[in-house]
Design a protein around this motif. Structure first.
Motif, PDB file in Angstrom:
ATOM      1  N   LEU A 103       0.776  -1.406   0.265  1.00 42.71           N
ATOM      2  CA  LEU A 103      -0.086   0.157  -0.236  1.00 42.71           C
ATOM      3  C   LEU A 103       0.561   1.225  -0.135  1.00 42.71           C
ATOM      4  O   LEU A 103       0.327   2.446  -0.545  1.00 42.71           O
ATOM      5  CB  LEU A 103      -1.052  -0.019   1.131  1.00 42.71           C
ATOM      6  N   PHE A 108      -0.451   5.319  -1.076  1.00 44.60           N
ATOM      7  CA  PHE A 108      -1.816   5.014  -0.020  1.00 44.60           C
ATOM      8  C   PHE A 108      -2.069   5.880   0.217  1.00 44.60           C
ATOM      9  O   PHE A 108      -1.401   6.632   1.537  1.00 44.60           O
ATOM     10  CB  PHE A 108      -2.067   3.529   0.494  1.00 44.60           C
ATOM     11  N   ASP A 109      -3.142   6.318   0.482  1.00 37.71           N
ATOM     12  CA  ASP A 109      -3.958   7.627   1.748  1.00 37.71           C
ATOM     13  C   ASP A 109      -4.874   7.022   2.718  1.00 37.71           C
ATOM     14  O   ASP A 109      -6.244   6.487   1.653  1.00 37.71           O
ATOM     15  CB  ASP A 109      -4.435   8.978   0.661  1.00 37.71           C
ATOM     16  N   LEU A 112      -8.782   7.391   2.487  1.00 42.44           N
ATOM     17  CA  LEU A 112      -9.763   7.328   1.520  1.00 42.44           C
ATOM     18  C   LEU A 112     -10.561   7.911   1.242  1.00 42.44           C
ATOM     19  O   LEU A 112     -12.101   7.650   1.021  1.00 42.44           O
ATOM     20  CB  LEU A 112     -10.606   5.679   2.547  1.00 42.44           C
ATOM     21  N   ASP A 117      -7.548   4.767  -3.706  1.00 45.19           N
ATOM     22  CA  ASP A 117      -7.052   4.040  -2.634  1.00 45.19           C
ATOM     23  C   ASP A 117      -7.798   2.900  -2.285  1.00 45.19           C
ATOM     24  O   ASP A 117      -7.179   1.936  -1.256  1.00 45.19           O
ATOM     25  CB  ASP A 117      -7.625   4.802  -1.424  1.00 45.19           C
ATOM     26  N   ASN A 120      -6.938   0.204  -4.476  1.00 45.45           N
ATOM     27  CA  ASN A 120      -5.630  -0.165  -4.015  1.00 45.45           C
ATOM     28  C   ASN A 120      -6.027  -1.511  -2.613  1.00 45.45           C
ATOM     29  O   ASN A 120      -5.598  -2.528  -1.972  1.00 45.45           O
ATOM     30  CB  ASN A 120      -4.400   0.251  -3.568  1.00 45.45           C
ATOM     31  N   SER A 290     -15.293   7.626  -1.344  1.00 47.48           N
ATOM     32  CA  SER A 290     -14.055   8.281  -2.165  1.00 47.48           C
ATOM     33  C   SER A 290     -15.029   8.596  -3.316  1.00 47.48           C
ATOM     34  O   SER A 290     -14.114   9.549  -3.651  1.00 47.48           O
ATOM     35  CB  SER A 290     -13.433   7.382  -2.276  1.00 47.48           C
TER      36      SER A 290
END
Length: 637
Positions: A103, A108-109, A112, A117, A120, A290
């Protein structure tokens, strides 16, 4: 000195964090083992998996020992051989490490707030990293003889799906809520309402409050989607993760308790239906949330860009910017346009320029250019316009007209105006000066040659007059000839003054004293019908000028004033000290801001017709017919 970990964090603090994580791991594992399928090791929802992933993502890899310790303690508390615990512990650590590592590699954040993201998280954490824990753990249990080989696929699937659901349900909750939202009271009330509604609807669907026989074959479980969508759209990731946790928790609890729409099926089918339901709810909610976040950020970016562009357009100094629709009507009018033309935006919106700014002819030309731009989609060459402000003041502008696409098949015409009135005035003044200079050179040359001829004529006339007897009849004609020569010489004097051929002798003079010396002469020039009034400043400063030139200027102006008042009037000559600022000298480009002495000459005469204003300083221009030479004001200028 206190020892520190490689990250610079004190060892005791790292150990404390790992111990706390291990304790929480064991506590949540015991909760999951209540619903274990394979002797307390394979379960429907393995909460520690999501906990471990969130801990490593939030706290770093140094928390992996806490994950391993928690898994080891959990396994050793179950009826399996002790040697199984290290293998399961390594598998769970590997799972958390791979999930966090992958991630982070894809940036990756944890909030979310992007669809990528969510994908992923599903791809690397839920689907991929959990494969290792399930494979290592189930293989170890099989080697320990906890189930026959025929059940290996089933146990592996249960283990994997339990971990998968945990990474989809538990990890997002911990990751997202690690940053608490900043909500207002109204939002908190709404969130509490949607949370309560989610609980009520989930319990209605899975709590057995409604007999399954009365609703078959309708999918009662899916009535949880309205509050789920509400939470995702209104509260984005915080709302969706909270709703997911409630729905997943209640649905699993009720299903394993033998209630809900999935309880009437065989165990394997019931579990598969439950996992599909929870997975569908989770993925749907996370993607909706999201997507809502991305839409909100896009709208905020669009609003920010619009506000920035609006400020640029509205605050652009010296550039009047307007927008026009395809019919030539005003759609926006920036602040510089208001300052230039004197019309406010509310006054002009929806109007054509012919209604308030341009002449009929120019308005037709402007509309034609707008139509040309709309049809061709191309800008038009720069064009100059003569306009009038709200006060009637003429303004010369240069405009740039170009199209802007604002929608499918829609064009807006943008007009950018720059005021060139001052430039036009300077150009006209330059042309006038150049014309006067050319005429002056010509007049100076003619006057010089003409003066030589007059000198010869006067010499011959005086010589002839001297040789003739006094009583000779030709003497009178010769005297008239000499008088005519004197008048011609005066004209030559004016021509030379206009041509600046006479040498200047500047010196420090006081205009008040000069005026006092000229009063007798001015009275004789003006006659009894014109009243001469002097208004002089007591503390008048000295100036450097040629007194003869100043006297000539005053005499020419006085003569013009006298001729403009045939029935009598008042001639006022005023002196004063003045200070000109930057705004005042704009009307007199040859001056710069500073202190000056003002000499003001005014009369109560008939005035100058507007059509003559632009010509009064031109040489030989006169309205006095046979009595004027047209050089008086030209010399003054």
């Amino acid at each position: 000195m206190t020892s520190r970990a490689t990250t610079g964090r004190p060892l005791w603090r790292t150990a404390l964090y790992n111990a706390v994580l291990a304790a929480v791991y064991v506590a949540t594992a015991r909760l999951g083992l209540l619903y274990g399928v394979v002797e307390g090791n394979a379960t429907l929802l393995w909460i520690p998996t999501g906990l471990s992933l969130a801990a490593v993502l939030l706290g770093g890899y140094h928390l992996l020992p806490g994950v391993g310790l928690g898994a080891f303690l959990t396994v050793t508390s179950t009826p399996v051989p002790k040697w199984v615990a290290p293998f399961v512990s390594v598998g769970n650590m590997l799972e958390a490490y791979l999930g966090a590592f992958l991630l982070r590699k894809v940036q990756f954040d944890r909030a979310l707030q992007r669809v990528r993201d969510v994908w992923n998280l599903i791809r690397w954490a839920a689907l991929f990293s959990t494969l290792f824990s399930a494979t290592i753990g189930v293989t170890t249990l099989y080697a320990a003889g906890k189930f026959p080989a025929s059940l290996y696929p089933k146990v592996w699937l249960i283990w994997w799906l339990g971990n998968l659901i945990s990474n989809l349900v538990v990890a997002p909750v911990l990751l997202v809520w690690s940053q608490p939202p900043r909500w207002q009271v109204r939002q908190l009330i709404e969130f509490a309402l949607v949370t309560l509604l989610t609980c009520v609807i989930t319990l209605t669907a899975f709590g057995g409050w409604i007999s399954s026989d009365s609703v078959q074959p309708y999918p009662l479980a899916f009535i949880v989607f309205p509050p789920l969508i509400w939470a995702a759209q209104r509260f984005e990731a915080h709302g969706s993760t909270a709703a997911i946790a409630l729905i997943a928790g209640f649905s699993i609890w009720m299903t394993v308790s033998g209630r809900g729409p999935f309880s009437g099926f065989p165990l394997q089918e019931s579990l598969i239906l439950l996992w599909v339901f929870v997975g569908l709810v989770t993925v749907t909610a996370l993607i909706l949330a999201s997507s809502a976040s991305e839409r909100r950020r896009a709208e905020e970016s669009l609003q920010q860009a619009y506000a920035q562009i609006y400020q640029i357009i509205n605050n652009a100094p010296g550039v009047a910017i307007q927008g026009y629709d395809q019919e030539g009507r005003v759609t926006f009018w920036n602040r510089a346009s208001e300052e230039l033309y004197g019309f406010s935006e509310p006054e002009v919106l929806g109007k054509r320029l012919g209604e308030f700014l341009l002449s009929e002819r120019d308005a037709q030309e402007f509309d034609r250019l707008v139509q040309q731009i709309v049809q061709t989609g191309q800008p038009v060459p720069l064009r100059e316009w003569e306009t009038r402000t709200a006060t009637g003041t003429p303004r010369y502008i240069i405009s740039s007209l170009f199209p802007v696409q604002i929608g499918r098949g829609r064009v807006q015409v943008i007009c950018m105006d720059v005021d060139i009135t001052e430039r036009k005035q300077l150009e006209a003044q330059l042309l006038r000066v150049q014309r006067l200079e050319s005429i002056g050179r010509l007049a100076g040359g003619i006057a010089h040659d003409f003066n030589n001829l007059l000198t010869a004529i006067a010499g011959y006339a005086e010589s002839a007059q001297a040789r003739l007897p006094a009583e000779h009849s030709a003497n009178e004609d010769l005297q008239r000839l000499l008088e005519t020569v004197d008048r011609a010489a005066e004209l030559v004097h004016h021509l030379l003054a206009f041509a600046r051929r006479q040498p200047l002798q500047p010196q420090q003079i006081n205009l008040n004293e000069l005026l006092q010396r000229m009063v007798p002469l001015l009275h004789r020039l003006l006659g009894k019908q014109v009243d001469l009034r002097l208004i002089t400043a007591a503390d008048l400063k000295s100036v450097r000028a040629d007194p003869t030139q100043v006297e000539q200027v005053l005499m020419n102006l006085a003569i013009n004033a006298r001729d403009a008042m045939p029935s009598g009037g008042i001639l006022t000559i005023q002196t004063a000290n003045v200070t000109l600022d930057a705004n005042e000298v704009q009307k007199m480009p040859e001056l710069s801001p500073g202190e000056y002495v003002m000499l003001l000459v005014s009369d109560t005469g008939t005035g100058i017709p507007p059509e003559h204003i632009d010509h009064i300083f031109e040489p030989f221009f006169t309205t006095k017919e046979e009595t004027g030479t047209g050089l008086g004001l030209a010399v003054v200028y």
